[in-house]
Design an enzyme around this catalytic site. Structure first.
Site, PDB file in Angstrom:
ATOM      1  N   SER A   1      -0.649  30.296 -79.385  1.00  0.00           N
ATOM      2  CA  SER A   1      -0.361  28.678 -79.725  1.00  0.00           C
ATOM      3  C   SER A   1      -1.493  27.890 -78.733  1.00  0.00           C
ATOM      4  O   SER A   1      -1.576  28.566 -77.724  1.00  0.00           O
ATOM      5  CB  SER A   1       1.099  28.609 -79.259  1.00  0.00           C
ATOM      6  OG  SER A   1       1.301  27.068 -79.119  1.00  0.00           O
TER       7      SER A   1
ATOM      8  N   TYR B   1       8.201  29.792 -73.532  1.00  0.00           N
ATOM      9  CA  TYR B   1       7.510  29.866 -74.873  1.00  0.00           C
ATOM     10  C   TYR B   1       5.858  29.884 -74.052  1.00  0.00           C
ATOM     11  O   TYR B   1       5.133  30.617 -74.706  1.00  0.00           O
ATOM     12  CB  TYR B   1       7.546  28.770 -75.532  1.00  0.00           C
ATOM     13  CG  TYR B   1       6.571  28.635 -76.982  1.00  0.00           C
ATOM     14  CD1 TYR B   1       7.014  29.514 -78.055  1.00  0.00           C
ATOM     15  CD2 TYR B   1       5.560  28.039 -76.783  1.00  0.00           C
ATOM     16  CE1 TYR B   1       6.127  29.468 -79.043  1.00  0.00           C
ATOM     17  CE2 TYR B   1       4.735  27.829 -77.926  1.00  0.00           C
ATOM     18  CZ  TYR B   1       4.929  28.860 -79.103  1.00  0.00           C
ATOM     19  OH  TYR B   1       4.147  28.656 -80.196  1.00  0.00           O
TER      20      TYR B   1
END
Length: 127
Positions: free
Chosen positions: A97, A110
């Site tokens: 990401s 995350y």
């Protein structure tokens, strides 16, 4: 796209396995179900994002985010890489990401896991 559509379009015997990626025993069971040399491509695409201030982030949520986003890809890579090397061919695709490069607030587990996945991907030992 369904597995049957992929088989028809690719004209290949594509296999699909489902398991709980937070359970290393499940991952190992799927690997045992594979025949030696059957893995051509591994795509680590699963992801989990929990939104919490770091002071409100429970240890369990941290462990699950790191487990799914970083530990599971590591375990899968470790299991298939020798098959790919023995065969002389294979591809490992790790989906990370932008948050692995550029952090933002309230998603620390995350960010940590996706940054770690980028580092794991860049590791020269996997070639």
């Amino acid at each position: 796209m369904s597995i049957d559509e992929i088989k028809t379009e690719s004209k290949r015997d594509v296999k699909f396995f489902q398991c709980n990626l937070l359970n290393k025993e499940d991952i190992h069971k799927v690997f045992q179900d594979l025949k030696s040399g059957d893995v051509d491509i591994l795509v680590n695409a699963a992801g989990r994002l929990s939104i919490n201030k770091i002071e409100d982030l429970s240890d369990d949520v941290w462990d699950e985010d790191i487990g799914l986003n970083l530990t599971a890809p590591f375990v899968l890579i470790k299991l298939v890489i020798s098959l790919m090397k023995d065969k002389g061919w294979g591809r490992i695709i790790n989906i990370s990401s932008i948050m692995g490069i550029k952090a933002t607030g309230r998603i620390s587990s995350y960010i940590a896991s996706k940054t770690g996945l980028i580092g794991l991907t860049r590791n020269g030992d996997n070639r």
